[in-house]
Each structure stands twice: as C-alpha cells, then as structure tokens.
Scaffold this motif. Structure first.
Motif, PDB file in Angstrom:
ATOM      1  N   TRP A 127      17.752  40.677  22.804  1.00 52.33           N
ATOM      2  CA  TRP A 127      17.525  40.367  24.228  1.00 52.33           C
ATOM      3  C   TRP A 127      16.925  41.559  24.977  1.00 52.33           C
ATOM      4  CZ3 TRP A 127      19.809  42.791  28.480  1.00 52.33           C
ATOM      5  CH2 TRP A 127      19.576  42.177  29.729  1.00 52.33           C
ATOM      6  N   THR A 179      22.240  34.986  12.659  1.00 50.87           N
ATOM      7  CA  THR A 179      21.864  35.451  13.991  1.00 50.87           C
ATOM      8  C   THR A 179      22.240  34.386  15.011  1.00 50.87           C
ATOM      9  OG1 THR A 179      20.004  36.548  12.984  1.00 50.87           O
ATOM     10  CG2 THR A 179      19.932  36.321  15.348  1.00 50.87           C
ATOM     11  N   GLN A 205      25.135  33.479  24.964  1.00 54.27           N
ATOM     12  CA  GLN A 205      25.513  33.726  23.577  1.00 54.27           C
ATOM     13  C   GLN A 205      25.885  32.409  22.891  1.00 54.27           C
ATOM     14  OE1 GLN A 205      27.152  34.808  26.326  1.00 54.27           O
ATOM     15  NE2 GLN A 205      27.956  36.873  26.076  1.00 54.27           N
ATOM     16  N   ALA A 262      29.665  31.307  17.909  1.00 56.46           N
ATOM     17  CA  ALA A 262      29.987  32.178  16.763  1.00 56.46           C
ATOM     18  C   ALA A 262      29.576  33.619  17.041  1.00 56.46           C
ATOM     19  CB  ALA A 262      29.313  31.676  15.494  1.00 56.46           C
ATOM     20  N   ALA A 314      29.390  35.098  19.950  1.00 60.14           N
ATOM     21  CA  ALA A 314      30.293  35.680  20.948  1.00 60.14           C
ATOM     22  C   ALA A 314      31.608  36.119  20.313  1.00 60.14           C
ATOM     23  CB  ALA A 314      30.550  34.686  22.081  1.00 60.14           C
ATOM     24  N   GLY A 344      33.710  40.113  19.373  1.00 59.79           N
ATOM     25  CA  GLY A 344      34.823  40.337  20.303  1.00 59.79           C
ATOM     26  C   GLY A 344      34.405  40.265  21.758  1.00 59.79           C
ATOM     27  N   HIS A 358      34.202  39.470  25.551  1.00 58.07           N
ATOM     28  CA  HIS A 358      35.334  39.326  26.465  1.00 58.07           C
ATOM     29  C   HIS A 358      34.861  39.213  27.908  1.00 58.07           C
ATOM     30  CE1 HIS A 358      34.712  43.351  28.129  1.00 58.07           C
ATOM     31  NE2 HIS A 358      34.185  43.572  26.940  1.00 58.07           N
ATOM     32  N   GLY A 392      29.958  39.035  11.469  1.00 57.64           N
ATOM     33  CA  GLY A 392      29.001  38.379  10.571  1.00 57.64           C
ATOM     34  C   GLY A 392      29.167  38.745   9.113  1.00 57.64           C
ATOM     35  N   GLY A 419      30.956  35.556   6.135  1.00 59.91           N
ATOM     36  CA  GLY A 419      30.328  34.300   5.736  1.00 59.91           C
ATOM     37  C   GLY A 419      29.625  33.719   6.944  1.00 59.91           C
ATOM     38  N   GLU A 444      29.887  50.016  25.370  1.00 59.65           N
ATOM     39  CA  GLU A 444      31.165  49.660  26.007  1.00 59.65           C
ATOM     40  C   GLU A 444      32.319  50.078  25.108  1.00 59.65           C
ATOM     41  OE1 GLU A 444      32.878  46.138  28.696  1.00 59.65           O
ATOM     42  OE2 GLU A 444      32.215  45.466  26.727  1.00 59.65           O
ATOM     43  N   ARG A 464      36.447  46.613  33.255  1.00 60.89           N
ATOM     44  CA  ARG A 464      37.178  45.347  33.160  1.00 60.89           C
ATOM     45  C   ARG A 464      38.490  45.561  32.394  1.00 60.89           C
ATOM     46  NH1 ARG A 464      32.265  41.511  31.146  1.00 60.89           N
ATOM     47  NH2 ARG A 464      31.618  43.419  30.075  1.00 60.89           N
ATOM     48  N   LYS A 469      27.669  46.362  21.151  1.00 56.33           N
ATOM     49  CA  LYS A 469      27.067  47.303  22.107  1.00 56.33           C
ATOM     50  C   LYS A 469      26.957  48.678  21.458  1.00 56.33           C
ATOM     51  CE  LYS A 469      28.760  44.454  25.852  1.00 56.33           C
ATOM     52  NZ  LYS A 469      29.379  44.339  27.163  1.00 56.33           N
TER      53      LYS A 469
HETATM   54  C1  LIG Z   1      22.912  40.569  29.353  1.00 58.61           C
HETATM   55  C2  LIG Z   1      24.102  40.672  28.435  1.00 58.61           C
HETATM   56  C3  LIG Z   1      25.373  40.502  28.958  1.00 58.61           C
HETATM   57  C4  LIG Z   1      26.499  40.609  28.126  1.00 58.61           C
HETATM   58  N1  LIG Z   1      27.736  40.457  28.679  1.00 58.61           N
HETATM   59  C5  LIG Z   1      28.829  40.621  27.896  1.00 58.61           C
HETATM   60  C6  LIG Z   1      30.136  40.500  28.443  1.00 58.61           C
HETATM   61  O1  LIG Z   1      30.312  40.209  29.630  1.00 58.61           O
HETATM   62  N2  LIG Z   1      31.200  40.727  27.627  1.00 58.61           N
HETATM   63  C7  LIG Z   1      31.045  41.063  26.308  1.00 58.61           C
HETATM   64  O2  LIG Z   1      32.040  41.288  25.628  1.00 58.61           O
HETATM   65  N3  LIG Z   1      29.828  41.148  25.747  1.00 58.61           N
HETATM   66  C8  LIG Z   1      28.716  40.924  26.504  1.00 58.61           C
HETATM   67  N4  LIG Z   1      27.469  41.017  25.944  1.00 58.61           N
HETATM   68  C9  LIG Z   1      27.382  41.225  24.478  1.00 58.61           C
HETATM   69  C10 LIG Z   1      27.317  39.871  23.742  1.00 58.61           C
HETATM   70  O3  LIG Z   1      28.280  38.981  24.212  1.00 58.61           O
HETATM   71  C11 LIG Z   1      27.593  40.059  22.240  1.00 58.61           C
HETATM   72  O4  LIG Z   1      26.743  41.022  21.695  1.00 58.61           O
HETATM   73  C12 LIG Z   1      27.512  38.752  21.460  1.00 58.61           C
HETATM   74  O5  LIG Z   1      27.912  39.008  20.131  1.00 58.61           O
HETATM   75  C13 LIG Z   1      26.116  38.139  21.465  1.00 58.61           C
HETATM   76  O6  LIG Z   1      26.157  36.827  20.961  1.00 58.61           O
HETATM   77  P1  LIG Z   1      24.882  36.215  20.228  1.00 58.61           P
HETATM   78  O7  LIG Z   1      25.073  34.740  20.087  1.00 58.61           O
HETATM   79  O8  LIG Z   1      23.652  36.682  20.861  1.00 58.61           O
HETATM   80  O9  LIG Z   1      25.044  36.842  18.760  1.00 58.61           O
HETATM   81  P2  LIG Z   1      24.112  37.887  18.003  1.00 58.61           P
HETATM   82  O10 LIG Z   1      23.946  39.092  18.814  1.00 58.61           O
HETATM   83  O11 LIG Z   1      22.893  37.213  17.516  1.00 58.61           O
HETATM   84  O12 LIG Z   1      25.059  38.214  16.770  1.00 58.61           O
HETATM   85  C14 LIG Z   1      26.241  38.945  16.957  1.00 58.61           C
HETATM   86  C15 LIG Z   1      27.058  38.990  15.677  1.00 58.61           C
HETATM   87  O13 LIG Z   1      27.568  37.687  15.387  1.00 58.61           O
HETATM   88  C16 LIG Z   1      27.244  37.332  14.045  1.00 58.61           C
HETATM   89  N5  LIG Z   1      27.046  35.888  14.021  1.00 58.61           N
HETATM   90  C17 LIG Z   1      26.297  35.130  14.852  1.00 58.61           C
HETATM   91  N6  LIG Z   1      26.387  33.834  14.493  1.00 58.61           N
HETATM   92  C18 LIG Z   1      27.188  33.778  13.407  1.00 58.61           C
HETATM   93  C19 LIG Z   1      27.662  32.725  12.562  1.00 58.61           C
HETATM   94  N7  LIG Z   1      27.339  31.445  12.778  1.00 58.61           N
HETATM   95  N8  LIG Z   1      28.471  33.050  11.515  1.00 58.61           N
HETATM   96  C20 LIG Z   1      28.821  34.330  11.273  1.00 58.61           C
HETATM   97  N9  LIG Z   1      28.412  35.355  12.037  1.00 58.61           N
HETATM   98  C21 LIG Z   1      27.615  35.080  13.086  1.00 58.61           C
HETATM   99  C22 LIG Z   1      25.976  38.106  13.738  1.00 58.61           C
HETATM  100  O14 LIG Z   1      25.760  38.254  12.350  1.00 58.61           O
HETATM  101  C23 LIG Z   1      26.273  39.420  14.448  1.00 58.61           C
HETATM  102  O15 LIG Z   1      27.104  40.221  13.645  1.00 58.61           O
HETATM  103  C24 LIG Z   1      26.336  40.889  26.727  1.00 58.61           C
HETATM  104  C25 LIG Z   1      25.048  41.028  26.193  1.00 58.61           C
HETATM  105  C26 LIG Z   1      23.931  40.920  27.048  1.00 58.61           C
HETATM  106  C27 LIG Z   1      22.555  41.091  26.466  1.00 58.61           C
END
Ligand SMILES: Cc1cc2nc3c(=O)[nH]c(=O)nc-3n(C[C@H](O)[C@H](O)[C@H](O)COP(=O)(O)OP(=O)(O)OC[C@H]3O[C@@H](n4cnc5c(N)ncnc54)[C@H](O)[C@@H]3O)c2cc1C
Length: 437
Positions: free
Chosen positions: A13, A50, A116, A119, A121, A125, A127, A172, A175, A309, A342, A394
C-alpha cells in the motif's frame, strides 16, 4: 485484474516495498487452493499468501509463488445467537462489516482502516484500541488452513487449543488460511468525541483515560505540546451520522489532504518542520459523531506513509512516548507525521504483541518520501528498554534471536510450525528473518 501491474511487480500500500513473484496463483475455491498448493509445494516452490498488501514489512512478499485468495470471500455461515461467523479468508474487512450489519452483527473492535483481508489482518495481530478489548485475532474461534501437502486442517479452540493459539497470529508461516470463524457481537452504536488537550496532561492521566473509555486513543505531533484525544464509547442511542459535508471536511480534508499538503511542504523545507508540526497540532481540534460501530472505528488514510509500531506494558506507555518526543526534539529530526497511542487487553495468541499483558501500542509514522530509518531505529532502541514487541506488519529491525525472549510461548509456536509446515514451504524471507528456519 492483474495484481502485479504491467511490469510484473507487486507493491504494498505504501508503495515502498516491492517484489517480483515468479508466478501468482489465484484459486477460485478451497478445493482449487488445496490442489495448487500441493502441486507447487511438491515441485519445491516456496509459497506466500498475500492479502490486501497493507503491511509495511515484507511479511507478504515473495520472489517465488504468490497466492491470492480474493475469491475466497464472503460470510459462509452465521449464527446470530452465538455471534459465531465463518468467513472466507480473503474477505476484505469493509465488505465483512457490511455483511455483518445486514445480519445485525458487528466486529467487537477494529483498527484505523478496513481495507485489510480477514486473514491478513489476524495474521499480523492487527488491533484497534480499548483497554478491555483484545486484538482482532483474540476473537478468532476457528481457523481453516490448507497445508503444504494439500490437506485441510480445521483448527478449533475445543479440539486444537495449542495449534489455534499459533494460527491466530501466524505471519503467513503455517499454511494458507481459507476460512476464519470470528466471535461477533450484536450490532452496536458508538459515539466518538475528539478533543484537543495539553499533551502533558493527557500523558499524566493516561491510565485513567484509557480505563474510562471503551476505545481511547491519542495522536500527537512530535513538535506539538497538544494531543488530539479520541474517545469512542458505546451508546444505546440510535446512530446520528454527521452530514456528508461535515464528514468530508473532517475526515478527508483535515485528516488527509491537509496532512498531504503539509507533509509535502515539510519535504521541500525540512527546517520548517517543527513549525508545521506545531501548526498541525493546533489544526487537529476535533469534533463528534455517532454511528454504527464500524463507521466510527474506521478512517480514510489517503496520504501514503510508512510506520513502526511497538507494544509495551500498559503502564510504560506514557514514559516511552515522552522519550520518543524527547529524541525527535533533541535531534531536530524532520518528522511531521503524528505519534499514535492506543491500548489493548492482553490475550493468549503465541505471537501476539499483547501476549499475556495489558498493552500500550505506540506507532510512529513518516511521510513515505522522507527518511525514516534513523527515526525508527531510535524509537526501536527506546522500545527495547520496555521489552517492546513489534507489530508484525509494521517496520522493525528485529530478528528471531532478539524476538524469541520476548514471547513466553515462542517454543510452542515453533512446535506448531513443525507440525503444520515441517518443510517450511510457507516460510518467506521475512518469516525466516523473524521466526528462523
Ligand atoms: C493505512 C494503514 C492503516 C493501518 N492501520 C492499522 C491499525 O489500525 N491497526 C493495526 O494493527 N494495523 C494496521 N495496519 C497494518 C495492517 O493491518 C496489517 O499489516 C495487516 O496485516 C494487513 O492486512 P492485509 O490483508 O493487507 O495482509 P498483507 O499485508 O497482504 O499480509 C499480511 C500477512 O498475512 C499473511 N496472510 C495474508 N492472507 C493470508 C492467508 N489467507 N493465509 C495465511 N496467511 C495470510 C501474509 O502472508 C502476511 O504474512 C495498517 C496498515 C495501513 C497501510
């Protein structure tokens, strides 16, 4: 849609983490997922799932085989009585919130955004805030996972408590999660009140304010003596959303466009940053709103930034924040973006940053085109003094060796990893760095 764009490149992103997967698999069903995973793993390919690409770390990145589970989406099963909802792993939180609203249900807590996947999210972890509320993964009652041999495991709290504690936050590396069962609540309304205060007063009263509100949060700019306090509380009153124009002014112009303009100005004129930040601290003066919970939890984030974070014991939060501010000011470091603070209740997932301790989360941000490394390194060294645990999604500079002593159930997680993914097919470079081989 081609997830890699024209140059075959995947970007997160923030746009500052890029990779070129050798190939991308996008199974249309769980059966197809199992088939494709088994074939790829048998051919010796490493796999990385992803989500929405919203991590700032390399968590979801790979130069090998990338799996995208966008097709595994939507509510699969819902029991309104118990609140248990089974949902496809690739469901985006925004879509889930809509579906839940239709069922009269809601997620207990949410972070700042809803882009997000479910999975993605839980796997890092993710939050929100709230002294009495855990991370999103703390509400996970079951995880359905496709393993490297193509078998499907249904991990539940009743039958596999140890494996589930690992799989709730698995980065991730265990599995491919195909479905998640979440314990939801009856839909509820939140009232949000934002107000600006003296930072010193807010930090002095931090514990009291965190305890007095369902969802307490503060933002401050490192060169400002003001803090913007967000207090969100449950109410029995019906939603009374702001008019669209007002919401647009506050959420889009104030929170995002002004930030973009000031961040860009700060880049051009680093010497002006302290003055700009003081200004932004004054501008962020707040407002109020009352709406369905998910609309109150979530904000738009249009300005691209990168972020670190850390989770520290709740009581250490204010001191750690003061030390970060002191470091920025004494080094006159050019940072315009806010510090976000937070809280969360402790939980029992093996790799939760809030594992078995009530937590303060401290997030620092930097505009994406500005230098972040020296700032984040300084913040990390402060957080190390408080046994800080990084958010897996992060930026941080930790490795398995520095992380293992911070997680009492580290070995239990590794045992689960040995059982679920003995060949390490799901271990990408990031997982290898933070978890070891
Ligand atoms: C603008 C912004 C705001 C955010 N706000 C917050 C917030 O308020 N609180 C907070 O805690 N975080 C926050 N984040 C961080 C974000 O929530 C996490 O990085 C989250 O993991 C992203 O989810 P994603 O779907 O994009 O997963 P990705 O970033 O694509 O993947 C994250 C992880 O999940 C694994 N994964 C994804 N799908 C699967 C699946 N189906 N099976 C197994 N593993 C899988 C991936 O392999 C990787 O290890 C923020 C990020 C951004 C860019």
């Amino acid at each position: 849609m081609d997830p890699l764009g024209q140059r075959g490149e995947w970007a997160n992103w923030a746009g500052d983490q890029r990779c070129r997967p050798a190939r991308v698999l996008a199974p249309r069903s769980r059966a197809e997922l199992a088939e494709q995973v088994a074939a790829a793993a048998a051919a010796g390919e490493r796999l990385s799932v992803t989500g929405s690409g919203h991590s700032f770390t390399e968590a979801a990145m790979t130069d090998a085989t990338m799996l995208r589970l966008d097709a595994l989406r939507g509510v699969l099963d819902a029991d309104r009585e118990s609140g248990l909802v089974r949902v496809g792993a690739g469901t985006v939180l925004a879509a889930l919130n809509q579906e839940l609203e239709g069922l009269g249900l809601a997620l207990e807590n949410l972070g700042d955004i809803d882009a997000q996947t479910v999975a993605g999210a839980i796997s890092t972890g993710t939050h929100g805030t709230g002294a009495r509320f855990g991370n999103i993964s703390a509400r996970v009652e079951g995880v359905e996972m496709v393993l490297a041999d193509g078998s499907v495991r249904d991990l539940s709290a009743a039958d596999d408590p140890d494996l589930l504690r690992a799989a709730r936050i698995g980065i991730g590396a265990l599995g491919a999660i195909s479905a998640v069962t979440l314990r939801c609540l009856p839909a509820f309304t939140l009232r949000r009140v934002d107000s600006a205060h003296k930072l010193a007063d807010v930090l002095d009263r931090f514990g009291e304010l965190a305890a007095a509100n369902d969802h307490f949060e503060l933002f401050t700019f490192p060169y400002s003596d003001r803090a913007l306090v967000l207090e969100r509380n449950r109410t029995e009153e019906p939603p009374r959303p702001k008019g669209r124009a007002v919401a647009f002014l506050n959420d889009v112009v104030l929170e995002n466009w002004a930030l973009e303009a000031l961040a860009a100005a700060g880049k051009a004129m680093p010497r002006a940053i302290p003055a700009l930040a003081r200004f932004a601290g004054l501008v962020a003066t707040g407002g109020r709103n009352q709406d369905a919970s998910h609309r109150i939890f979530v904000n738009r984030r249009d300005v691209r930034f990168t972020e670190m974070e850390y989770a520290v014991p709740r009581a250490d939060g204010p001191t750690a924040v003061r030390r970060v501010i002191e470091w920025v000011r004494s080094n006159r470091y050019p940072v315009f973006f806010p510090i976000e603070v937070r809280v969360a209740a402790g939980d029992d997932a093996d790799l939760s940053a809030a594992h078995e301790r009530d937590t303060t989360y401290i997030a620092v941000h930097q505009y994406r085109r500005m230098k972040w490394r020296p700032y984040f390194e300084a913040v990390e060294s402060i957080m190390n003094d408080y046994d800080g645990r990084p958010h897996w999604g992060k930026r941080h500079f930790q490795t398995a060796a520095t992380l293992a002593p911070r997680y009492p159930r580290w070995d239990a997680f590794q045992r689960a990893r040995d059982e679920l993914d003995p060949s390490r097919a799901f271990t990408n470079e990031y997982a290898e760095c933070v978890l070891g081989r």
